[in-house]
Design a protein around this motif. Structure first.
Motif, PDB file in Angstrom:
ATOM      1  N   ALA A  37      65.683 -15.225 -20.929  1.00 26.55           N
ATOM      2  CA  ALA A  37      65.370 -13.835 -21.296  1.00 26.55           C
ATOM      3  C   ALA A  37      65.153 -13.003 -20.032  1.00 26.55           C
ATOM      4  O   ALA A  37      65.606 -11.851 -19.941  1.00 26.55           O
ATOM      5  CB  ALA A  37      64.136 -13.800 -22.197  1.00 26.55           C
ATOM      6  N   TYR A  48      69.857   1.337 -20.749  1.00 21.28           N
ATOM      7  CA  TYR A  48      68.794   1.858 -21.618  1.00 21.28           C
ATOM      8  C   TYR A  48      68.778   1.160 -22.978  1.00 21.28           C
ATOM      9  O   TYR A  48      67.721   0.829 -23.506  1.00 21.28           O
ATOM     10  CB  TYR A  48      68.992   3.365 -21.849  1.00 21.28           C
ATOM     11  N   VAL A  51      67.127   3.101 -29.135  1.00 21.34           N
ATOM     12  CA  VAL A  51      67.343   3.552 -30.507  1.00 21.34           C
ATOM     13  C   VAL A  51      68.031   4.914 -30.432  1.00 21.34           C
ATOM     14  O   VAL A  51      67.887   5.654 -29.460  1.00 21.34           O
ATOM     15  CB  VAL A  51      66.018   3.673 -31.302  1.00 21.34           C
ATOM     16  N   GLY A  79      61.554   3.446 -22.491  1.00 24.51           N
ATOM     17  CA  GLY A  79      60.464   4.100 -23.227  1.00 24.51           C
ATOM     18  C   GLY A  79      60.917   5.106 -24.277  1.00 24.51           C
ATOM     19  O   GLY A  79      60.094   5.867 -24.791  1.00 24.51           O
ATOM     20  N   LEU A 102      60.089  -7.041 -20.077  1.00 26.26           N
ATOM     21  CA  LEU A 102      60.266  -8.076 -19.046  1.00 26.26           C
ATOM     22  C   LEU A 102      60.698  -7.515 -17.695  1.00 26.26           C
ATOM     23  O   LEU A 102      60.355  -8.075 -16.654  1.00 26.26           O
ATOM     24  CB  LEU A 102      61.359  -9.045 -19.507  1.00 26.26           C
ATOM     25  N   LYS A 150      67.585 -10.241 -29.374  1.00 26.41           N
ATOM     26  CA  LYS A 150      67.635 -10.452 -30.832  1.00 26.41           C
ATOM     27  C   LYS A 150      67.210 -11.867 -31.236  1.00 26.41           C
ATOM     28  O   LYS A 150      66.619 -12.064 -32.298  1.00 26.41           O
ATOM     29  CB  LYS A 150      69.035 -10.142 -31.368  1.00 26.41           C
TER      30      LYS A 150
HETATM   31  C1  LIG Z   1      67.373  -2.855 -26.676  1.00 26.31           C
HETATM   32  S1  LIG Z   1      66.332  -2.705 -25.285  1.00 26.31           S
HETATM   33  C2  LIG Z   1      64.944  -1.814 -25.917  1.00 26.31           C
HETATM   34  C3  LIG Z   1      65.236  -0.365 -26.133  1.00 26.31           C
HETATM   35  C4  LIG Z   1      64.010   0.459 -26.446  1.00 26.31           C
HETATM   36  N1  LIG Z   1      63.281  -0.058 -27.581  1.00 26.31           N
HETATM   37  C5  LIG Z   1      64.412   1.893 -26.696  1.00 26.31           C
HETATM   38  O1  LIG Z   1      64.696   2.261 -27.848  1.00 26.31           O
HETATM   39  O2  LIG Z   1      64.487   2.642 -25.728  1.00 26.31           O
HETATM   40  C6  LIG Z   1      65.656  -4.342 -25.203  1.00 26.31           C
HETATM   41  C7  LIG Z   1      64.634  -4.523 -24.101  1.00 26.31           C
HETATM   42  O3  LIG Z   1      63.861  -5.676 -24.403  1.00 26.31           O
HETATM   43  C8  LIG Z   1      63.496  -6.285 -23.184  1.00 26.31           C
HETATM   44  N2  LIG Z   1      63.152  -7.680 -23.465  1.00 26.31           N
HETATM   45  C9  LIG Z   1      63.995  -8.644 -23.875  1.00 26.31           C
HETATM   46  N3  LIG Z   1      63.341  -9.813 -24.052  1.00 26.31           N
HETATM   47  C10 LIG Z   1      62.044  -9.581 -23.738  1.00 26.31           C
HETATM   48  C11 LIG Z   1      60.877 -10.396 -23.729  1.00 26.31           C
HETATM   49  N4  LIG Z   1      60.925 -11.692 -24.053  1.00 26.31           N
HETATM   50  N5  LIG Z   1      59.709  -9.815 -23.419  1.00 26.31           N
HETATM   51  C12 LIG Z   1      59.653  -8.500 -23.084  1.00 26.31           C
HETATM   52  N6  LIG Z   1      60.733  -7.682 -23.059  1.00 26.31           N
HETATM   53  C13 LIG Z   1      61.919  -8.213 -23.381  1.00 26.31           C
HETATM   54  C14 LIG Z   1      64.754  -6.133 -22.327  1.00 26.31           C
HETATM   55  O4  LIG Z   1      64.483  -6.253 -20.952  1.00 26.31           O
HETATM   56  C15 LIG Z   1      65.254  -4.750 -22.733  1.00 26.31           C
HETATM   57  O5  LIG Z   1      64.818  -3.750 -21.841  1.00 26.31           O
END
Ligand SMILES: C[S@@+](CC[C@H](N)C(=O)[O-])C[C@H]1O[C@@H](n2cnc3c(N)ncnc32)[C@H](O)[C@@H]1O
Length: 213
Positions: A37, A48, A51, A79, A102, A150
């Motif tokens: 991850a 980015y 959503v 964010g 992360l 996912k």
């Molecule tokens: C699809 S993006 C999120 C988009 C955000 N929710 C938005 O709408 O702007 C997924 C994010 O999850 C983070 N991520 C993935 N696995 C993670 C983990 N185990 N712990 C924390 N963050 C994680 C990734 O680094 C990535 O930036």
């Protein structure tokens, strides 16, 4: 009036959504299928992956309606989704958002965006792996947004489940992705304590109501 349509949040969301359009031009190196991850997060630190504005408005409206005291988000990125949640918290006049990421680059950028938007005091951005950081939350959780990698939706949900309030909303973004299937199998089985519905916004959001504590 809603915070979403007033400054500074309206302008910052416009700017961030516009910047996210450049995701398509990024040259992301291909990763081994067993990449960690953290490895995936570092490789995608410039992306980015937010959503959509429609998805964000759905999150805002659900949060306004549910009025949760504690919201937990898995996957902060820059964010954008956090801003929709925080705007609703501000307009509700109560609550807070705990979000986790992360990538250290993204943690710094998200904190700056939230501060610029004037909602930093409503949000805790936890740096690190959700499977570790979210284990520290010990208060009842009223709304969860799952939007990290996912394949981790189900382990993250299982980590949070003991603290979900009856009636809590759990929202899984990108529910049409094949890698979300184990998660969908869990929340769509009423024996696991949810009533779940697929909502057709962008790549799909699964909205699940926690039936039992
Ligand atoms: C699809 S993006 C999120 C988009 C955000 N929710 C938005 O709408 O702007 C997924 C994010 O999850 C983070 N991520 C993935 N696995 C993670 C983990 N185990 N712990 C924390 N963050 C994680 C990734 O680094 C990535 O930036």
């Amino acid at each position: 009036m809603t915070s979403l349509l007033t400054e500074p949040i309206n302008g910052i969301l416009d700017r961030l959504h516009t910047a996210s359009l450049r995701d398509d031009e990024l040259d992301i190196p291909s990763l081994p299928s067993d990449a960690s991850a953290q490895h995936r997060a570092d490789a995608l630190a410039s992306a980015y992956m937010p959503v959509s504005a429609h998805g964000g408005r759905l999150l805002y409206n659900l949060t306004r309606f549910a009025r949760p005291r504690t919201i937990v988000e898995f996957g902060t990125s820059y964010g954008i989704s956090t801003l929709y949640l925080a705007a609703a918290v501000r307009d509700n006049g109560r609550g807070r958002v705990v979000t986790t990421e992360l990538s250290s680059t993204k943690v710094a950028a998200a904190r700056a965006n939230l501060a610029e938007a004037g909602v930093a005091e409503l949000v805790d951005v936890l740096a690190g792996d959700a499977l570790r950081t979210l284990g520290t939350i010990d208060e009842p959780i009223g709304l969860v947004l799952l939007d990290g990698w996912k394949d981790l939706y189900l382990p993250v949900l299982r980590l949070l489940e003991p603290r979900l309030t009856p009636g809590a909303l759990v929202i899984g973004d990108d529910s049409s992705f094949a890698s979300v299937q184990p998660y969908l199998d869990h929340v769509r089985d009423p024996a696991n304590g949810y009533l779940s519905v697929s909502f057709p916004v962008e790549d799909g959001m699964e909205i699940s109501c926690r039936l039992a504590g």
